[in-house]
Structure formats: C-alpha cells, structure tokens
Design a protein around this motif. Structure first.
Motif, PDB file in Angstrom:
ATOM      1  N   UNK A 182     -26.028  38.568   0.267  1.00  0.00           N
ATOM      2  CA  UNK A 182     -24.892  38.343   1.157  1.00  0.00           C
ATOM      3  C   UNK A 182     -23.693  39.227   0.816  1.00  0.00           C
ATOM      4  N   UNK A 217     -20.047  38.886   2.491  1.00  0.00           N
ATOM      5  CA  UNK A 217     -18.873  38.487   1.706  1.00  0.00           C
ATOM      6  C   UNK A 217     -17.794  39.548   1.781  1.00  0.00           C
ATOM      7  N   UNK A 270     -16.038  39.418   5.140  1.00  0.00           N
ATOM      8  CA  UNK A 270     -15.151  38.275   5.369  1.00  0.00           C
ATOM      9  C   UNK A 270     -13.903  38.367   4.505  1.00  0.00           C
ATOM     10  N   UNK A 271     -13.944  39.144   3.410  1.00  0.00           N
ATOM     11  CA  UNK A 271     -12.778  39.189   2.523  1.00  0.00           C
ATOM     12  C   UNK A 271     -12.042  40.540   2.512  1.00  0.00           C
ATOM     13  N   UNK A 293     -13.270  48.238  -4.919  1.00  0.00           N
ATOM     14  CA  UNK A 293     -13.968  47.020  -5.333  1.00  0.00           C
ATOM     15  C   UNK A 293     -15.448  47.118  -4.984  1.00  0.00           C
ATOM     16  N   UNK A 348     -20.951  43.461  -5.931  1.00  0.00           N
ATOM     17  CA  UNK A 348     -22.258  43.463  -6.580  1.00  0.00           C
ATOM     18  C   UNK A 348     -22.990  42.146  -6.334  1.00  0.00           C
ATOM     19  N   UNK A 401     -14.004  39.251 -10.420  1.00  0.00           N
ATOM     20  CA  UNK A 401     -14.654  38.634  -9.262  1.00  0.00           C
ATOM     21  C   UNK A 401     -15.998  38.038  -9.690  1.00  0.00           C
ATOM     22  N   UNK A 457     -19.243  35.997  -8.493  1.00  0.00           N
ATOM     23  CA  UNK A 457     -19.974  35.550  -7.304  1.00  0.00           C
ATOM     24  C   UNK A 457     -21.404  35.124  -7.627  1.00  0.00           C
ATOM     25  N   UNK A 458     -21.698  34.911  -8.907  1.00  0.00           N
ATOM     26  CA  UNK A 458     -23.071  34.582  -9.281  1.00  0.00           C
ATOM     27  C   UNK A 458     -23.134  33.279 -10.080  1.00  0.00           C
ATOM     28  N   UNK A 465     -16.074  32.815  -6.075  1.00  0.00           N
ATOM     29  CA  UNK A 465     -16.449  32.716  -4.664  1.00  0.00           C
ATOM     30  C   UNK A 465     -17.959  32.801  -4.570  1.00  0.00           C
ATOM     31  N   UNK A 466     -18.479  32.488  -3.388  1.00  0.00           N
ATOM     32  CA  UNK A 466     -19.937  32.422  -3.193  1.00  0.00           C
ATOM     33  C   UNK A 466     -20.551  31.574  -4.319  1.00  0.00           C
ATOM     34  N   UNK A 517     -12.456  29.991  -3.685  1.00  0.00           N
ATOM     35  CA  UNK A 517     -12.479  30.057  -2.228  1.00  0.00           C
ATOM     36  C   UNK A 517     -12.988  28.731  -1.654  1.00  0.00           C
ATOM     37  N   UNK A 574     -16.323  28.654   0.201  1.00  0.00           N
ATOM     38  CA  UNK A 574     -17.526  28.729  -0.643  1.00  0.00           C
ATOM     39  C   UNK A 574     -17.923  27.338  -1.131  1.00  0.00           C
ATOM     40  N   UNK A 597     -21.325  24.874   0.213  1.00  0.00           N
ATOM     41  CA  UNK A 597     -22.279  24.354  -0.772  1.00  0.00           C
ATOM     42  C   UNK A 597     -22.189  22.844  -0.936  1.00  0.00           C
ATOM     43  N   UNK A 611     -10.177  31.524   2.801  1.00  0.00           N
ATOM     44  CA  UNK A 611     -10.708  32.874   2.923  1.00  0.00           C
ATOM     45  C   UNK A 611      -9.592  33.905   3.155  1.00  0.00           C
TER      46      UNK A 611
END
Lengths: 130, 102, 139
Positions: free
Chosen positions: B15, B19, B22-23, B99, B102, C14, C16-17, C47-48, C86, C89, C93, C123
């Motif tokens: 995704x 992502x 959207x950001x 940015x 990843x 950041x 995201x994982x 996030x995510x 966020x 996010x 979930x 967001x």
C-alpha cells in the motif's frame, strides 16, 4: 549540493543498494557531493569483503569500494547492525575475540550518530530500502 | 518547492503508493522507482488513483526501471514524466526534502 | 555563548510496519534513541501497520524474541514528545488509542507536569506535519 544516502537493504536480494549506487554515481557526475552513505539493517552486508558473485554479475561491494576510492565517498556501516549480522572490521574482531574480519576496502564501521550527522550536514537525505 | 516522495513498491503488492498519495500534500512530487514503476502504467486497476492525484501532485517515473522490466514508455499514463538517474538527482535537489515510502 | 551556528533540523521517523515480523521497528527505535542526543527537532509517526508497534500487552516469550515495546515509554525521558498517530490508520484496523500505550513526558517548563506525547491526528493534519520536515527517515 551535499547528499546523504541511507541504504537499508543488503546486496542482491533487494534493488535498494543498486538504486542507491546509481543515484550516487549520477549525483557525482553532476558535480554534487555525497557527504556519506550510511548502511543500516541488512544494508551492512553491502560492506562484506567475502562476496564472490558470478563473473557475469555486478560485484556490489566492489562497486561501492571503487566509488569510495575514486570520489572519496564516506561509506559507513552501522556498528550495532553490523555486529548483529557478523560484519566485523579488524578492531571489532579483536575486541570480540573473533579470528577473522570481513569489512571491504573503503567501508568503515561507526555508530548511528553518523547517520544523524549526515541528516544534519547534508542538504538532502535520500533513503533506499524495501 | 515542496517534498519529493519516492515509491518503490508495486501497488499490487503493497500500500506504499496509496499511503503516499493520501499523505502527500498538494504541490509535492512523486517519483516511482524500482517495482513502483508499475504504478505509472496506463490501464491498470490503480491508474485512476494516480490520475486523480495528478490534479495537484506531479508524477515522475524512473526510465531505467521501466526498461529493465520490459515496460514501454508508450504505456506510461499521460501526465507522468519519464526521468533517468540524472533526473532523479535533479528532482531530489529541486525539492526541499525527500521521503521514501518503504 | 553564541550557539547561533547550531543547526536544528526537523527529523521525522516514519513507522509503517508491524513489529517482530521484520527488524525495522526495533532498529528504527534504536536510531531515535541515538538521535535524541543531537538536540534536533524530532517527531515520530505511526501510520498504517506502524500503529501496531505501540500496542499494549505485547508478550514475545513464545516467539523467542525480545519484547522492546517498554522502550517506547522511555521516549519522554529522552525528550521525544512529538508522537503522531494517524487516526484513520487506527479506525481502519478497528483500534482506538485505548489499545495503545499511553506515552507521557514531563514538561520542564511547566513544573514537570506530566503531559501526553501522543498526538492523534487526522490524515490531513499528518500530511501537514510531514510536509514541514527537513529529513524523513523510513526503515
């Protein structure tokens, strides 16, 4: 302009190291400076002196070593990430009681502070990972 | 100039592109690299999302990664500019920061 | 003393994982702890799937890995107090802030009053924060 580069993945499995190398080469050709390439996570494996890829394939660690030699690019392997993954220079090997070391020419091992310093000193930080 | 966002994942796999879109703020740029170049192609399930985002974000795709995957520039969606590594460096230099999604 | 030449940049981390499946969450946290010593303007984003890094009650004994989640609660002591989550996010979930660790810091300018480090942002608000950064590290 001064670029800092972060490489998060090792050689061959992911394209990250190749992409970072091509970016660094292009930046140097255009007259920019690469302030530092910092290798983190599995990225530290790019600094191995023991890779023996097939003759018809690129030699990723050697490519980086040559870039460092030809353009005095600072290649830094994160010490914490390197120790976890069995990447040791001569000093680290001695300190940890190991009989061999495996850091390729042009790379040096140092702390995470070198990544933050690159972020501060470089005009742009570009990250390559998975 | 605002931020340059790089996306190196196919939208069919992860995704990251979603992502990013959207950001990413209006006025910023997105460069699709590595497997991310798939997101630049015409006529995919994801083409509309990219086309919609194009209203206020500029899109670029890395030519060498297209070629490596046998993807023709002719099939890149309209409005997406193909750049080489030299162009990647220019984009990174022209934007205030970069940015990587990843 | 004139410290006018001290560069202070906005650094964003950041995330995201999810933790444990890969090492990125742990090694990201290790960078953040080092970064704290450099007197830069540090923000963390979750996030995510990154929101799962802050889940309460993580217990890793049965997977044979170290549970590093208690370290997040020490971030306040490192003067890291801008932690953005966020909202979308979480919603996607089926989570809320109640599912996450409650991260605090002590405000030295306010008689060491305990304050929230976590900023729940929409967001659009997050997009604004990201856009202001000088250096974004993603792992």
């Amino acid at each position: 302009m001064k670029f800092g580069i972060l490489v998060n993945e090792g050689p061959y499995t992911h394209q990250a190291s190749d992409s970072a190398y091509e970016f660094a080469k292009a930046a140097i050709e255009k007259g920019h400076e690469i302030f530092r390439v910092f290798f983190y996570h599995d990225g530290v494996n790019n600094g191995t002196s023991l890779a023996v890829p097939p003759q018809d394939d690129r030699h990723i660690p050697n490519q980086w070593s040559e870039l460092a030699k030809d353009h005095s690019v600072d290649l830094v392997l994160c010490v914490a990430a390197a120790q976890r993954r069995g990447m040791l220079d001569e000093d680290e090997a001695k300190r940890n009681g190991k009989t061999s070391h495996n850091v390729a020419e042009g790379f040096r091992i140092s702390g995470l502070g070198q990544l933050i310093e690159a972020g501060i000193q470089a005009d742009r930080m570009v990250v390559f990972g998975d | 100039m605002a931020m340059l966002h790089t996306v190196n994942k196919s939208p069919f796999e992860k995704n990251s592109l979603e992502s990013c879109l959207r950001l990413a703020k209006a006025g910023s740029a997105v460069l699709l690299t590595e497997d991310g170049v798939v997101g630049a192609m015409k006529g995919t399930k994801h083409s509309k999302d990219v086309a919609d985002a194009m209203a206020n974000i500029s899109f670029y795709v890395l030519g060498p990664d297209l070629k490596a995957r046998g993807l023709s520039e002719n099939n890149v969606a309209e409005g997406i500019k193909v750049v080489d590594y030299s162009g990647f460096v220019d984009l990174a230099a022209e934007h205030e920061s970069v940015q990587a999604w990843l | 003393m004139d410290d006018g030449d001290q560069i202070v940049k906005k650094f964003m981390y950041m995330n995201r994982k999810t933790p444990y499946g890969t090492i990125y969450a742990l090694e990201s946290l290790e960078v953040v702890l080092i970064a704290a010593a450099f007197d830069q303007d540090v923000s963390l984003v979750f996030a995510d799937d990154g929101v799962y890094q802050l889940m309460k009650d993580q217990s890793t004994e049965e997977i044979g890995m170290k549970n590093f989640s208690p370290t997040y609660s020490a971030l306040g002591d490192y003067d890291i107090k801008k932690i953005y989550i966020e909202k979308e996010s979480l919603d996607e979930r089926g989570l809320s802030l109640d599912d996450l660790q409650d991260l605090k810091y002590e405000d030295e300018d306010d008689d060491w009053a305990e304050k929230d480090s976590i900023h729940l942002v929409s967001r659009d608000e997050l997009a604004e924060v990201i856009d202001q950064q000088d250096v974004v590290f993603s792992f």
